[in-house]
Design a protein around this motif. Sequence first.
Motif, PDB file in Angstrom:
ATOM      1  N   LEU A 128      -1.513 -24.953  27.724  1.00  0.00           N
ATOM      2  CA  LEU A 128      -2.528 -24.014  28.199  1.00  0.00           C
ATOM      3  C   LEU A 128      -3.943 -24.524  27.906  1.00  0.00           C
ATOM      4  CD1 LEU A 128      -0.845 -20.664  27.148  1.00  0.00           C
ATOM      5  CD2 LEU A 128      -1.278 -21.449  29.490  1.00  0.00           C
ATOM      6  N   VAL A 129      -4.104 -25.177  26.736  1.00  0.00           N
ATOM      7  CA  VAL A 129      -5.421 -25.752  26.409  1.00  0.00           C
ATOM      8  C   VAL A 129      -5.809 -26.811  27.442  1.00  0.00           C
ATOM      9  CG1 VAL A 129      -6.670 -27.168  24.752  1.00  0.00           C
ATOM     10  CG2 VAL A 129      -5.290 -25.243  23.944  1.00  0.00           C
ATOM     11  N   ALA A 130      -4.838 -27.698  27.780  1.00  0.00           N
ATOM     12  CA  ALA A 130      -5.125 -28.743  28.767  1.00  0.00           C
ATOM     13  C   ALA A 130      -5.429 -28.134  30.131  1.00  0.00           C
ATOM     14  CB  ALA A 130      -3.940 -29.702  28.856  1.00  0.00           C
ATOM     15  N   LEU A 131      -4.683 -27.078  30.510  1.00  0.00           N
ATOM     16  CA  LEU A 131      -4.926 -26.428  31.808  1.00  0.00           C
ATOM     17  C   LEU A 131      -6.312 -25.794  31.837  1.00  0.00           C
ATOM     18  CD1 LEU A 131      -3.862 -25.465  34.559  1.00  0.00           C
ATOM     19  CD2 LEU A 131      -2.967 -23.429  33.401  1.00  0.00           C
ATOM     20  N   ARG A 132      -6.674 -25.109  30.755  1.00  0.00           N
ATOM     21  CA  ARG A 132      -7.991 -24.449  30.716  1.00  0.00           C
ATOM     22  C   ARG A 132      -9.112 -25.478  30.810  1.00  0.00           C
ATOM     23  NH1 ARG A 132     -11.657 -23.119  26.516  1.00  0.00           N
ATOM     24  NH2 ARG A 132     -12.925 -21.244  27.000  1.00  0.00           N
ATOM     25  N   ARG A 133      -8.984 -26.585  30.096  1.00  0.00           N
ATOM     26  CA  ARG A 133     -10.016 -27.618  30.143  1.00  0.00           C
ATOM     27  C   ARG A 133     -10.153 -28.213  31.558  1.00  0.00           C
ATOM     28  NH1 ARG A 133      -8.575 -30.832  24.489  1.00  0.00           N
ATOM     29  NH2 ARG A 133      -9.595 -29.327  23.078  1.00  0.00           N
ATOM     30  N   ALA A 134      -9.031 -28.420  32.216  1.00  0.00           N
ATOM     31  CA  ALA A 134      -9.073 -28.977  33.569  1.00  0.00           C
ATOM     32  C   ALA A 134      -9.756 -28.016  34.538  1.00  0.00           C
ATOM     33  CB  ALA A 134      -7.663 -29.300  34.039  1.00  0.00           C
ATOM     34  N   TYR A 147       3.871 -19.794  31.661  1.00  0.00           N
ATOM     35  CA  TYR A 147       3.617 -18.966  30.487  1.00  0.00           C
ATOM     36  C   TYR A 147       2.492 -17.947  30.719  1.00  0.00           C
ATOM     37  CZ  TYR A 147       6.355 -22.620  28.227  1.00  0.00           C
ATOM     38  OH  TYR A 147       7.342 -23.501  27.886  1.00  0.00           O
ATOM     39  N   LEU A 148       1.939 -17.912  31.929  1.00  0.00           N
ATOM     40  CA  LEU A 148       0.839 -16.995  32.210  1.00  0.00           C
ATOM     41  C   LEU A 148       1.328 -15.708  32.858  1.00  0.00           C
ATOM     42  CD1 LEU A 148      -1.790 -19.486  33.726  1.00  0.00           C
ATOM     43  CD2 LEU A 148      -1.781 -18.488  31.425  1.00  0.00           C
ATOM     44  N   PRO A 149       0.599 -14.612  32.676  1.00  0.00           N
ATOM     45  CA  PRO A 149       0.916 -13.388  33.435  1.00  0.00           C
ATOM     46  C   PRO A 149       0.833 -13.687  34.928  1.00  0.00           C
ATOM     47  CG  PRO A 149      -0.656 -12.934  31.683  1.00  0.00           C
ATOM     48  CD  PRO A 149      -0.520 -14.418  31.740  1.00  0.00           C
ATOM     49  N   ASP A 150       1.605 -12.947  35.717  1.00  0.00           N
ATOM     50  CA  ASP A 150       1.696 -13.242  37.150  1.00  0.00           C
ATOM     51  C   ASP A 150       0.324 -13.261  37.825  1.00  0.00           C
ATOM     52  OD1 ASP A 150       4.369 -13.481  36.894  1.00  0.00           O
ATOM     53  OD2 ASP A 150       4.859 -11.501  37.722  1.00  0.00           O
ATOM     54  N   GLU A 151      -0.494 -12.240  37.554  1.00  0.00           N
ATOM     55  CA  GLU A 151      -1.799 -12.159  38.246  1.00  0.00           C
ATOM     56  C   GLU A 151      -2.674 -13.351  37.897  1.00  0.00           C
ATOM     57  OE1 GLU A 151      -5.720  -9.247  38.619  1.00  0.00           O
ATOM     58  OE2 GLU A 151      -3.930  -8.555  37.523  1.00  0.00           O
ATOM     59  N   LEU A 152      -2.673 -13.718  36.607  1.00  0.00           N
ATOM     60  CA  LEU A 152      -3.492 -14.853  36.198  1.00  0.00           C
ATOM     61  C   LEU A 152      -2.929 -16.155  36.774  1.00  0.00           C
ATOM     62  CD1 LEU A 152      -5.851 -15.961  34.585  1.00  0.00           C
ATOM     63  CD2 LEU A 152      -4.391 -15.976  32.529  1.00  0.00           C
ATOM     64  N   ALA A 153      -1.619 -16.296  36.808  1.00  0.00           N
ATOM     65  CA  ALA A 153      -1.001 -17.496  37.373  1.00  0.00           C
ATOM     66  C   ALA A 153      -1.361 -17.641  38.848  1.00  0.00           C
ATOM     67  CB  ALA A 153       0.513 -17.449  37.183  1.00  0.00           C
ATOM     68  N   HIS A 154      -1.349 -16.509  39.574  1.00  0.00           N
ATOM     69  CA  HIS A 154      -1.704 -16.562  40.998  1.00  0.00           C
ATOM     70  C   HIS A 154      -3.161 -17.000  41.179  1.00  0.00           C
ATOM     71  CE1 HIS A 154       2.139 -15.153  42.058  1.00  0.00           C
ATOM     72  NE2 HIS A 154       1.950 -13.835  41.850  1.00  0.00           N
ATOM     73  N   ARG A 155      -4.033 -16.543  40.304  1.00  0.00           N
ATOM     74  CA  ARG A 155      -5.436 -16.942  40.409  1.00  0.00           C
ATOM     75  C   ARG A 155      -5.589 -18.444  40.164  1.00  0.00           C
ATOM     76  NH1 ARG A 155      -9.531 -13.385  36.978  1.00  0.00           N
ATOM     77  NH2 ARG A 155     -10.978 -14.859  38.024  1.00  0.00           N
ATOM     78  N   VAL A 156      -4.881 -18.956  39.163  1.00  0.00           N
ATOM     79  CA  VAL A 156      -4.967 -20.392  38.888  1.00  0.00           C
ATOM     80  C   VAL A 156      -4.369 -21.189  40.046  1.00  0.00           C
ATOM     81  CG1 VAL A 156      -4.203 -22.238  37.352  1.00  0.00           C
ATOM     82  CG2 VAL A 156      -4.974 -20.060  36.392  1.00  0.00           C
ATOM     83  N   GLU A 157      -3.254 -20.700  40.604  1.00  0.00           N
ATOM     84  CA  GLU A 157      -2.657 -21.406  41.749  1.00  0.00           C
ATOM     85  C   GLU A 157      -3.599 -21.412  42.955  1.00  0.00           C
ATOM     86  OE1 GLU A 157       0.902 -19.195  42.134  1.00  0.00           O
ATOM     87  OE2 GLU A 157       2.044 -20.442  40.710  1.00  0.00           O
ATOM     88  N   ALA A 158      -4.303 -20.280  43.149  1.00  0.00           N
ATOM     89  CA  ALA A 158      -5.269 -20.232  44.250  1.00  0.00           C
ATOM     90  C   ALA A 158      -6.406 -21.230  44.005  1.00  0.00           C
ATOM     91  CB  ALA A 158      -5.824 -18.822  44.405  1.00  0.00           C
ATOM     92  N   ALA A 191      -4.949 -16.213  26.758  1.00  0.00           N
ATOM     93  CA  ALA A 191      -3.550 -16.650  26.864  1.00  0.00           C
ATOM     94  C   ALA A 191      -3.247 -17.714  25.818  1.00  0.00           C
ATOM     95  CB  ALA A 191      -3.290 -17.188  28.272  1.00  0.00           C
ATOM     96  N   ILE A 192      -4.215 -18.584  25.547  1.00  0.00           N
ATOM     97  CA  ILE A 192      -4.015 -19.622  24.523  1.00  0.00           C
ATOM     98  C   ILE A 192      -3.841 -18.961  23.150  1.00  0.00           C
ATOM     99  CG2 ILE A 192      -5.172 -21.517  23.295  1.00  0.00           C
ATOM    100  CD1 ILE A 192      -6.480 -22.249  26.009  1.00  0.00           C
ATOM    101  N   GLY A 193      -4.648 -17.934  22.892  1.00  0.00           N
ATOM    102  CA  GLY A 193      -4.528 -17.232  21.610  1.00  0.00           C
ATOM    103  C   GLY A 193      -3.173 -16.566  21.469  1.00  0.00           C
ATOM    104  N   ALA A 194      -2.667 -15.999  22.566  1.00  0.00           N
ATOM    105  CA  ALA A 194      -1.372 -15.327  22.519  1.00  0.00           C
ATOM    106  C   ALA A 194      -0.230 -16.314  22.322  1.00  0.00           C
ATOM    107  CB  ALA A 194      -1.169 -14.520  23.805  1.00  0.00           C
ATOM    108  N   ALA A 195      -0.469 -17.594  22.698  1.00  0.00           N
ATOM    109  CA  ALA A 195       0.610 -18.596  22.586  1.00  0.00           C
ATOM    110  C   ALA A 195       0.497 -19.422  21.324  1.00  0.00           C
ATOM    111  CB  ALA A 195       0.564 -19.518  23.821  1.00  0.00           C
TER     112      ALA A 195
END
Length: 841
Positions: free
Chosen positions: A78-84, A101-112, A65-69
């Motif tokens: 996204l870099v800060a989120l991934r590091r955290a 900025y994330l796809p829905d499925e990936l956003a749901h996984r991060v929220e979980a 996702a970082i590469g796409a952005a």
Amino acid sequence: MSRAVPSGAGYAVAPVFGVRVASVPVERLERMRCVETWALVDELAEVSAWLSREGAELSEPLHEAIGAAAGTPAKPLLVALRRAVYGDRRPDRRSLDALAYLPDELAHRVEAWLARREHREEVRRRLPEVLAAEVDAAVEALRHAAGADTFRRGLAQGSPVLSAQVDRWLAGRPPGRQELLGLARYVARAAAKTSPYATFTLSGLGAWAAGGPAVQPPDSLDWQGVVELDRAVLQPVWAALTRHPEVYARARLRVNPAAYDDGERIWFLGPGPAERLSSVPAGKDVRAALAWLRTHPDVAAGSVPGLRPLVQAGLVELVPPYDEQGDDPVGVLASWLPVPSLAATVRRIAEAAHGDDRRKSIDTVREALEELLSPGARAHPWLPDKNLCPESALLTGVAGRCGAGVWQALLDDLDAVRGLLGLFDSDLPAKVSAAAYFLDRYGPDASVPAPVFYRDLHTAEHPGPAGLMVRELLGNPLATPGGAGLPDLPGMRALAAARRRFWQAANAGPGGGAPVCLPVEELAQLATGWPPFVQAPGSVCCYVQVVSAPDGPRLVLGTVSAGYGRGLSRLHRLITLAGDQPPAATLLRAPQEGVRLAECRAIAGGGLNLRTATADVALAYPGTGASGGMPEVSMDELVVTYDAVTERPALRDATGCQVRPVHLGLAAQHWLPPALQFLIRVFGEPATAMVPGWVFRAGGDVPPPGVVERWPRLDVGRVTLARACVRLRAGDFPVPLRGEADAAYLPRLAAWLSAHGVARRFFARVVDLRAGLGIGLLSKGRKPMYVDVTDHLLLTGFLRSIGDPDALMVLEEALPDPADAPVYGDGERHVTEYAVQVSRS
């Protein structure tokens, strides 16, 4: 009953067995556990592990996702989120904006992931509050357990100071933190362990049943306390009394039983604990005096004043008028004394010893002893209050039954273990070295008086390599043959090779996890290659617990002592004192064809050596009185020969029959007088045939820093010979860091235990070896401490017991688990141990 007694090929089982029951029910100990706290600890571990795995798995899609952005404002978010997420940190508010900025499925996984991380923090916040509440409940459970009558009576003996604190607590004055930890440890000891000498343990004799399950507890635990005067006071009192001229004049004289005339000098064991070898010239007058005394056994010292110098030297002894093993030796002494004032003081001791108020009895005995022994009586280390009038708790009637049919296969394997113990006889190096010394000095056909053999071995200026080895082994029972400064004898090499082959066959060295089982058939095959001097003990008493298994019951072996009635004979005597009718003493005997068993009837260490006589003869010994009517044999009547079949030295009487000295009291063998230890170690069988498994396997070597050795459980057939354990330096056990909260420490401890395969309930030993291996293994640290890390009071007490970081720590599995203890008629579980005697038939 005899038809129900199991037996097998080549061995016999005693018709009665000992039963030892922990007086505090397991349920009272379990009420002190912090169950909800450790559920939170487990939840923290599970959630943390999930967060770590999921954080790692999210790393790659977030990287994509970082590469796409690239080149957009979303990339740094996204870099800060991934590091955290990857670093298991809570993202800041700006990083959370990256979710848009994330796809829905990936956003749901991060929220979980974020939600579970928040849940973990909530659990961490709750843990101290829950722990505090559960510790408060544990303290109340401890108060209830400590207030029970059976526990309070045991504590009054084990720790009078803590006993007084419990009294104040029950009256409304809570103890301090240190006292709470001490009480928790005592309750755990009384619930999870059996001990032979206190009211913490209820002891009795059980019987075999023709049928039924392996373990058949009685409907109720009815018991009676038996209070005795510690007879260690007898010898100092007698020594003090004989300083009075009237008492000295009436005392009967006897030639020292160890005296031996070699033609030039008369040798004997000198008075005092060191038993220095002494001698006097074998002059005509001395010989005539000794010969006259031997034909006049009832002569009083006052009638032959010229013998006082021989009395002072120790060649002639003043014989006390009592039998140390008798029913009331103090009362007998009081009646015998010719001085009324002294007799009255001694009579106060005798009467107090039979009183109902133990505390009052102790005070009375103390005052009387100080009158007799003053000045400086309180300086005597053998006069601690708690030991003056010890109490034992005896189960009345039949203390339990065991199904003979179910036990048959277990006993077959237990007898196989008896054979194995010959290889690991702790005194075998001394026996082999003594045989080599005998051959070197006297030759294979010699017959040497026992006092001469003892004298030559200890006084020869050049005893040779074998003699030096014997001296070292006798001076240090834990010396390692082949160690620094010790001769390398062929017999020692053969013994070391045989032991090494056993361990190779058992394949039970450090590093394994799964239990190791050595089939009995394979053990028998190994035994065919052992040196001839490896001889199975004739009789052993095995202290075992029964565990259930899918294929039937199994036995877990604790300690193995000498048999021949050892342990059972003390129970027999106590039950008789309690007024019950125990089985005949002959049922405790283990006769051996062609061998006469000899036991010294002296107290030699105190009340633990009081027992019913079970040997063939009494070994007359310097400083002892009557032998209760048993036939006697003295050291000067015995000769030493070499047995070419067993390649061992043998002790024989005037008829040529072999004499086997044995220690049948319960006091540790190393407390016996030196010459008596010598006779038992060189010509007899050790009082402890097998020490607990951790020493049996691994010795006293301490693992290197940072190394945690894992030793698997070792079974021989259906008998667990050694429990699984881990061995490490005490400094490598995880302890709370400075300022570290329980919410951080407990999960770290749980992770360490899991990583090393250590259950949350175990028995711990912390042995300080700074003073040397021998001192460390004789210290209190060798005794197992029950630890349940979910009991915060026990855990805290254990952590505080860890001193020297270089000490040897051994954590042994709690097998069987106290939770699996037998259920008694009151519906509660009590840890139970059986003392079963197995002997060569």
